[in-house]
Design an enzyme around this catalytic site. Structure first.
Site, mmCIF file in Angstrom:
data_model
loop_
_atom_site.group_PDB
_atom_site.id
_atom_site.type_symbol
_atom_site.label_atom_id
_atom_site.label_comp_id
_atom_site.label_asym_id
_atom_site.label_seq_id
_atom_site.Cartn_x
_atom_site.Cartn_y
_atom_site.Cartn_z
ATOM 1 C CE LYS A 176 -122.212 -38.872 -41.416
ATOM 2 N NZ LYS A 176 -121.365 -38.096 -42.327
ATOM 3 C CG ASN A 222 -118.083 -31.477 -44.094
ATOM 4 O OD1 ASN A 222 -118.279 -31.669 -42.892
ATOM 5 N ND2 ASN A 222 -118.745 -30.554 -44.785
ATOM 6 C CB ILE A 274 -121.169 -29.742 -34.354
ATOM 7 C CG1 ILE A 274 -120.204 -30.900 -34.024
ATOM 8 C CG2 ILE A 274 -120.420 -28.441 -34.598
ATOM 9 C CD1 ILE A 274 -119.301 -30.716 -32.839
ATOM 10 C CE1 TYR A 325 -125.785 -38.396 -40.489
ATOM 11 C CE2 TYR A 325 -125.657 -38.945 -38.163
ATOM 12 C CZ TYR A 325 -125.253 -38.175 -39.236
ATOM 13 O OH TYR A 325 -124.314 -37.191 -39.052
ATOM 14 C CB ALA A 367 -126.281 -48.126 -41.295
ATOM 15 N N GLY A 391 -118.968 -30.114 -49.362
ATOM 16 C CA GLY A 391 -119.946 -29.458 -48.478
ATOM 17 C C GLY A 391 -119.336 -28.296 -47.730
ATOM 18 C CB ALA A 392 -116.700 -25.964 -48.636
ATOM 19 C CB SER A 393 -122.153 -24.129 -49.061
ATOM 20 O OG SER A 393 -122.974 -25.186 -48.598
ATOM 21 C CB SER A 428 -122.003 -39.166 -36.978
ATOM 22 O OG SER A 428 -122.842 -38.926 -35.859
HETATM 23 N N1 NAP Z 1 -123.662 -30.909 -36.975
HETATM 24 C C1 NAP Z 1 -123.623 -32.039 -36.286
HETATM 25 O O1 NAP Z 1 -124.098 -32.120 -35.154
HETATM 26 C C2 NAP Z 1 -122.944 -33.258 -36.874
HETATM 27 C C3 NAP Z 1 -122.722 -34.344 -36.025
HETATM 28 C C4 NAP Z 1 -122.116 -35.474 -36.523
HETATM 29 C C5 NAP Z 1 -121.722 -35.529 -37.853
HETATM 30 N N2 NAP Z 1 -121.949 -34.468 -38.666
HETATM 31 C C6 NAP Z 1 -121.535 -34.598 -40.069
HETATM 32 O O2 NAP Z 1 -120.726 -33.494 -40.415
HETATM 33 C C7 NAP Z 1 -120.900 -33.207 -41.795
HETATM 34 C C8 NAP Z 1 -121.236 -31.742 -41.965
HETATM 35 O O3 NAP Z 1 -122.383 -31.465 -41.205
HETATM 36 P P1 NAP Z 1 -122.872 -29.990 -40.882
HETATM 37 O O4 NAP Z 1 -123.525 -30.030 -39.563
HETATM 38 O O5 NAP Z 1 -121.805 -29.008 -41.148
HETATM 39 O O6 NAP Z 1 -124.054 -29.920 -41.962
HETATM 40 P P2 NAP Z 1 -124.618 -28.747 -42.844
HETATM 41 O O7 NAP Z 1 -124.400 -27.420 -42.198
HETATM 42 O O8 NAP Z 1 -125.994 -29.169 -43.209
HETATM 43 O O9 NAP Z 1 -123.687 -28.814 -44.133
HETATM 44 C C9 NAP Z 1 -123.766 -29.891 -45.002
HETATM 45 C C10 NAP Z 1 -122.935 -29.562 -46.227
HETATM 46 O O10 NAP Z 1 -123.048 -30.672 -47.098
HETATM 47 C C11 NAP Z 1 -123.457 -30.192 -48.359
HETATM 48 N N3 NAP Z 1 -124.373 -31.142 -48.949
HETATM 49 C C12 NAP Z 1 -125.531 -31.630 -48.475
HETATM 50 N N4 NAP Z 1 -126.080 -32.482 -49.347
HETATM 51 C C13 NAP Z 1 -125.254 -32.514 -50.409
HETATM 52 C C14 NAP Z 1 -125.269 -33.189 -51.647
HETATM 53 N N5 NAP Z 1 -126.279 -34.012 -51.999
HETATM 54 N N6 NAP Z 1 -124.232 -33.002 -52.483
HETATM 55 C C15 NAP Z 1 -123.237 -32.183 -52.154
HETATM 56 N N7 NAP Z 1 -123.150 -31.496 -50.996
HETATM 57 C C16 NAP Z 1 -124.166 -31.669 -50.158
HETATM 58 C C17 NAP Z 1 -124.109 -28.854 -48.164
HETATM 59 O O11 NAP Z 1 -123.796 -28.048 -49.291
HETATM 60 P P3 NAP Z 1 -124.850 -27.477 -50.358
HETATM 61 O O12 NAP Z 1 -126.183 -27.426 -49.690
HETATM 62 O O13 NAP Z 1 -124.299 -26.125 -50.696
HETATM 63 O O14 NAP Z 1 -124.770 -28.424 -51.483
HETATM 64 C C18 NAP Z 1 -123.403 -28.312 -46.934
HETATM 65 O O15 NAP Z 1 -122.279 -27.547 -47.295
HETATM 66 C C19 NAP Z 1 -122.001 -34.144 -42.306
HETATM 67 O O16 NAP Z 1 -121.397 -35.257 -42.933
HETATM 68 C C20 NAP Z 1 -122.700 -34.568 -41.029
HETATM 69 O O17 NAP Z 1 -123.309 -35.841 -41.156
HETATM 70 C C21 NAP Z 1 -122.547 -33.333 -38.210
#
Ligand code: NAP
Length: 267
Positions: A146, A77, A175, A142, A144, A9-11, A129
């Site tokens: 994490k 990630n 975040i 969600y 469960a 998920g590096a996009s 999370s």
């Molecule tokens: N932001 C927050 O507040 C927060 C808080 C707690 C935990 N987290 C955790 O942190 C991580 C990253 O979150 P983020 O906020 O950076 O989210 P984000 O901006 O939505 O990024 C999610 C990444 O995961 C990839 N992804 C989603 N579904 C996928 C799939 N089925 N297969 C492969 N890749 C997939 C997406 O890539 P593509 O769309 O290019 O495939 C994207 O690069 C997640 O695990 C999230 O649960 C985030």
């Protein structure tokens, strides 16, 4: 020699920020996306090799087996957020979220660990999370998932530490990545939970927007990857680390009440 990290998920968001920081620090970085060819040029991190991975598809996960034999670090990630009352969770959504948030990261770790163990070094970060440490209403699925990856990382850490391979959980608080816009939601029409649920969604959106930028949590992930002996657990955002201290000092019921209240839910 440059170390190699694979970040799922590096996009966007935390994954992209982590990729950028690792490149800046001299790492060789492989970043995944479901559709690398669709990442806009201005959102690509120069120096990152993008490869396809759909964590919802077990065959796509297995296809990375060869790459994972060569990595020094794996950052699990990629993930999907979800909200909805427990009784309204469709079975297919329940299974799919476990596929994305649990089974895929665990399988990716299984594919990376044997070579890390044989080399006598390696780092695996599970991006969990803070919701898993501070559970609240309407996030049960969600939370469960994490909690599950934290369980895998914390238990298996003792299996791999003697081999110089360290598993770590990093729990982000809220975040500011725009994840709220991509959250899957499930609530039945006419649900008695509607008013509270909308209150929760509204609070989550506002709290996320006001949260730290993803570069801040990327710094924590990179600290875990570069430490000689990474900690078992890191958290940042949503009042960490202080709220973890408070959690140890007050009754669980009071902490649960305070957590729900933060999101507008009077319990
Ligand atoms: N932001 C927050 O507040 C927060 C808080 C707690 C935990 N987290 C955790 O942190 C991580 C990253 O979150 P983020 O906020 O950076 O989210 P984000 O901006 O939505 O990024 C999610 C990444 O995961 C990839 N992804 C989603 N579904 C996928 C799939 N089925 N297969 C492969 N890749 C997939 C997406 O890539 P593509 O769309 O290019 O495939 C994207 O690069 C997640 O695990 C999230 O649960 C985030």
């Amino acid at each position: 020699m440059s170390r190699t990290a694979l970040i799922t998920g590096a996009s966007s968001g935390i994954g992209r920020a982590t990729a950028a920081l690792l490149v800046a620090r001299g790492w060789t970085v492989v970043g995944t996306s479901r559709a690398p060819e669709r990442i806009p040029p201005d959102e690509r991190v120069p120096g990152v090799e993008y490869v396809a991975l759909d964590v919802a598809d077990p065959a796509s996960v297995e296809a990375l087996a060869g790459r994972l034999k060569d990595v020094d670090a794996l950052v699990n990630n990629a993930g999907q957020s979800h909200a909805g009352p427990l009784e309204d969770l469709p079975q297919d959504v329940l299974r799919r979220l476990f596929e994305i948030n649990v089974f895929a990261p665990v399988r990716l770790a299984q594919l990376a660990l044997p070579a890390m163990r044989e080399r006598g070094s390696g780092r695996i970060v599970m991006v969990g999370s803070m919701n898993a440490s501070f559970p609240m209403a309407y996030r049960s699925l969600y939370i469960a998932t994490k909690a599950a990856i934290k369980g895998f990382a914390e238990a298996a850490r003792a299996e791999y530490a003697p081999f110089g391979v360290w598993l770590t959980t990093v729990e982000p608080g809220s975040i500011s990545t725009g994840i709220s816009e991509r959250r899957v939601t499930d609530i039945a029409p006419g649900s008695p939970h509607h008013a509270d649920y909308e209150t929760l969604l509204d609070h989550m959106r506002r709290i996320e927007r006001a949260g730290p930028v993803p570069e801040k949590i990327a710094e924590v992930i990179v600290r875990a990857l570069e430490a000689d002996r990474p900690r078992q657990f890191y958290a940042l955002g949503s009042g960490a680390p202080w709220v973890f201290l408070v959690q140890r000092l007050i009754p669980r019921s009071l902490m649960a009440k305070a957590t729900n209240r933060k999101f507008g839910l009077k319990r």
